[in-house]
Scaffold this motif. Sequence first.
Motif, short mmCIF file in Angstrom:
data_model
loop_
_atom_site.label_atom_id
_atom_site.label_comp_id
_atom_site.label_asym_id
_atom_site.label_seq_id
_atom_site.Cartn_x
_atom_site.Cartn_y
_atom_site.Cartn_z
N GLU A 1 7.24 0.74 -12.91
CA GLU A 1 7.35 0.11 -11.61
C GLU A 1 6.42 0.76 -10.59
OE1 GLU A 1 8.00 -2.81 -10.27
OE2 GLU A 1 10.17 -2.82 -10.55
N ASP A 2 5.98 2.00 -10.83
CA ASP A 2 5.06 2.64 -9.88
C ASP A 2 3.61 2.25 -10.10
OD1 ASP A 2 4.35 4.05 -12.13
OD2 ASP A 2 4.94 6.02 -11.37
N VAL B 1 6.84 -6.18 -13.53
CA VAL B 1 7.13 -4.78 -13.18
C VAL B 1 5.82 -4.03 -12.93
CG1 VAL B 1 8.04 -2.58 -14.06
CG2 VAL B 1 9.31 -4.71 -14.44
N GLY B 2 5.73 -3.40 -11.78
CA GLY B 2 4.56 -2.59 -11.45
C GLY B 2 3.48 -3.34 -10.68
N ARG B 3 3.69 -4.65 -10.49
CA ARG B 3 2.64 -5.48 -9.87
C ARG B 3 2.24 -4.96 -8.49
NH1 ARG B 3 2.89 -10.08 -6.25
NH2 ARG B 3 5.13 -9.71 -6.14
N MET C 1 2.95 -2.06 -6.86
CA MET C 1 2.52 -0.66 -6.73
C MET C 1 1.13 -0.44 -7.33
SD MET C 1 4.81 1.10 -5.03
CE MET C 1 4.58 -0.36 -4.02
#
Lengths: 91, 993
Positions: free
Chosen positions: B698-699, B882-884, B886
């Motif tokens: 996610e980061d 997920v992570g988009r 950040m």
Amino acid sequence: MRIACPYCGLRDVQEFAYAGDSCPQRPDGPDATEGVMFEYVYLRDNSHGIHEEFWYHAAACNAWLVVRRNTLTHAIDSVFPVKDRKAGTES
Amino acid sequence: MSAQSLRLAGGGLIDRAQALTFRFDGKSYEGYAGDTLASALLANGVRLFGRSFKYHRPRGVFSAGPEEPNALVELRSGARREPNTRATTIELFEGLDAKSQNRWPSLAFDLQAINGLASPALVAGFYYKTFMWPVAFWEKLYEPLIRRAAGLGRAARLEDPDHYEKAFAFCDVLVIGGGPAGLSAALAAGRSGARIILCDEDFRLGGRLLSEKREINGRPAADWLAATLVELASLSEVRLMPRTCVFGLYDHGIFGAVERVNDHVAVPPAHQPRQRGWRIYAKRAILASGALERPIVFPGNDRPGVMLAGAVRTYINRFGVLPGRDVVVFTTGDNGWDTVSELAAAGIRVASIVDSRSEIDPAFKALAERVGARLFTGGIVESTRGGHQLRSVIVRDASNTRSLVPCDLLAVANGWNPTLHLASHQGGRAVWNEAAQAFVPGALPSGLAVAGSAAARFTLADALRDGARLGREMVAEIGVTPTAAEAVPSTDTETIGLKPVWRVKGGTGKAFVDFQNDVTDKDVELAAREGFRSVEHLKRYTTLGMGTDQGKTSNVIGLAIMAELEGREISDLGTTIFRPPYTPVAIGALAGHHRGKNFRPMRLPPTHHWSCELGADFVVSGQWTRAKCYPKPGEDLLRTINREVLAVRNGVGVCDVSTLGKIDIRGSDACEFLERVYINGWKTLPVGRARFGVMLREDGFVMDDGTTSRLDENHFLMTTSTANAGKVLQHLNFCHQVLWPNLEVHIVSVSEQWAQVAIAGPRSRDVLRGVVDTEHDISNENFPYLAAREITVGGSIPARLFRISFSGELAYELAVPADYGVALMRALMEAGEHFSITPYGLDALDVMRIEKGHVGGTEFNGQTTARDLGFGKMMSSKKDFVGRLMAKREALTQPDRPCLVGFRSVNSMSPLTAGAHFVCVGQLAVMENDEGYMTSVAYSPNLECWIALGFLKNGPTRLGEHIRAVDPLRNHDVEVEVCSSVFFDPEGARLHG
Ligand SMILES: [Zn+2]
């Protein structure tokens, strides 16, 4: 510590992985902003007392659990599968 | 051999029929079974046991238990040498070999006792004050010097030849301590049928009953002890564990304990551990750990021959040892008088009794008269005389008159400190109890109760009463009905009047507070003067209580002196918190069998034994032991790898790739789920096809990559890298259970259910035809690149075939149920014999993936983004994943952020090293000039030069540039050319053949 997994019973903490505060909600969807996501990813309170947090029963049932733990005493007063929480709030 | 000249004629819990021979500092002695090393040496007249830490002062035995600060020895020799063991707790065995510590050249003649003369330099805080500057001197000059002069025993520096075990126990009530309180608690609780464990660190149960001549129910206490042990042994749910020290109390009623299974023999019997580390889960626990006696601080209080009064009783009664011939007893309370009567009963002369109280019970005066001792009431011992051995004490009486009293033993009684350590392991602070003149357990952890002396209830009667009451209460609390209460046994009378004296002023010479760390009352004064007044500062500034004994005899006295200096009450000053372990624990006991190759579980791929048959070399990669390569006789590593690589590129090879993570994902929302966890799209993937995917954390950093195949409309099979299999499964479960529980999707790891073999090279299809059942068409047209299908092999064995390639060749991965793995491998070898099929290992696999610029574990280092790895264009802009968000952060999208490119040695024979950093030619190799770093290197037999992958600032725009790869750690500095990360077959033509 020991955690009473609702599926597996009272198990040693070594079987679980910790993942911090369970309260932040992921800002889902294409409209989420970078600022809100940043808060979700990085910002956590350093709680003193009751703390609802994620534990993953990695060595057994693979359930993500919400554990209510007192950060001062490590006393745990409830454990439930995170899926139940979500179902509860949305139904 | 020396005679046991100081052994009493009779008595003691030793087996005089069983003589044991042992050595101390090379000299041979004899003792008896049931002795400790300390008691056996005392029986042989040995008084000098070691030299002190800083000042190298002669030191003898001070106590008879785990609190011993002085008599520390190196036990055993060679690989079994164990430093800093307490002679007072070492159970004597035949052939025991021990050496004194911290003396040079010999114990009796120690040149470094000169430290005593240079002592002003070694006062409190000297480390901080004296050795501040210049910094470089610390490591090179000061530290080695101090370490040579001030020290403890030496570690063995060899691998421990013994085994250690881990064990787990569960009980209703854990009783800690096998003295009168603990035994009566175990009895009261155990009679109910509840599961009880009683642990005592001593090798003999009984606690103070072993050391004192007391009466229970009008009979010798030993009778009660014997009857109690018999009854406990008869209770099937009661487990008695002597030689087991409970060293820590952890959350939720979990206790750590060490059982010294074979510390009392020279070498453990075959297949037995030396020690066993226990984790005990107890519903309730009773702390009945007793108390430790306190010294008094006066000049020369450390001289061999000064001993705790309770220890004197122990040596006489338990070990039948004459600890001295002319004794002075210095007491501040009634308890010291017990020692007077025990000495007299053993026929030992008591020269003088010094009681610091001006008013004492007439009965004590009568006792003094009866034993013929001179009595000083209101007096103190001002100092001691003697060299290696006490010769006399200076007594100052109530009228300040000094008398020299010759003696060879001074017994000191100053009250007792409850052994409350475990009660404070959960952070509970001890509180000062004015009546008991001792710290007692404060708020207790839930489930723990404290009995007897550990709760400052010091009489034998209280110990028996507490134990019986708490034993019944504890079982009742967990719902077991206790048996009817019985009358608590009666005892002979005992008084516990006490007026402690913390230190005696007026004498000259060093007065020790902490014997082990050589902390004197002057050091405490200095700390107070310099403002280090809080308990925690006092401790750190003076090192008081920081030795291996953790201040068992010194902490409370140090506090009391500080309180006196500050004009405050001890209760206001507070105390430090005790932390586990209560006594030192060998790392081996904590590690158990988990050391060396057993440090973590070893996982073997399904074809491991087949690889062994072929004489493979293996490499440990995470938990997995994998085939590194398959050398032919006389072939070195590089030649082997080159042969395997060329065999694949020119013919066909096979490699077990079962270690890859395999995750089965099903459900009507399975495709939507993949959309959310991968950066690229999945909706367009047809059934029967595989696609390469990248997932982020996610980061915004890359978590893993792999191919995922659509086996059916709502059935996907994801593969992960070997290293991240567990992490990815946890992540997917998080995404499903926490983020999107409403998606209808089921995730399960099938990594261990399938054996998977890569068949790679231009002839791979020809080989496959020999194992795939004929009804499955695997022609290029019907089974093209990225096809993925469920098939059968070897006549209806279910299998999955994927046309995917890590090597860049025409290649397949074929999966069968894990138990068929070896059979599949053998079948492939047979089918490929005609094509000279070659097994290849992890190294050849790595060379080929580097030749193709495929990223691997060293590129997924947690600090790289999809863009850094060259996957930037895969990131979909049409969906959330997920992570988009950040990944879009400014610093992660800077154009000059190091990006993946290839490198080749300018001089093709210069090896490259992963971990090297890039600097421009002509620039200094310093951090400011850092341009990136190298992550994977290989010698390419196809290009005939060293090649590498790495991350370079503005990498893709610098192709053709020459740059330095500098590796200061391994002294490498190589000029390389920046090139495309795809070294071999850049068009990818070979994949489609
Ligand atoms: Zn579970």
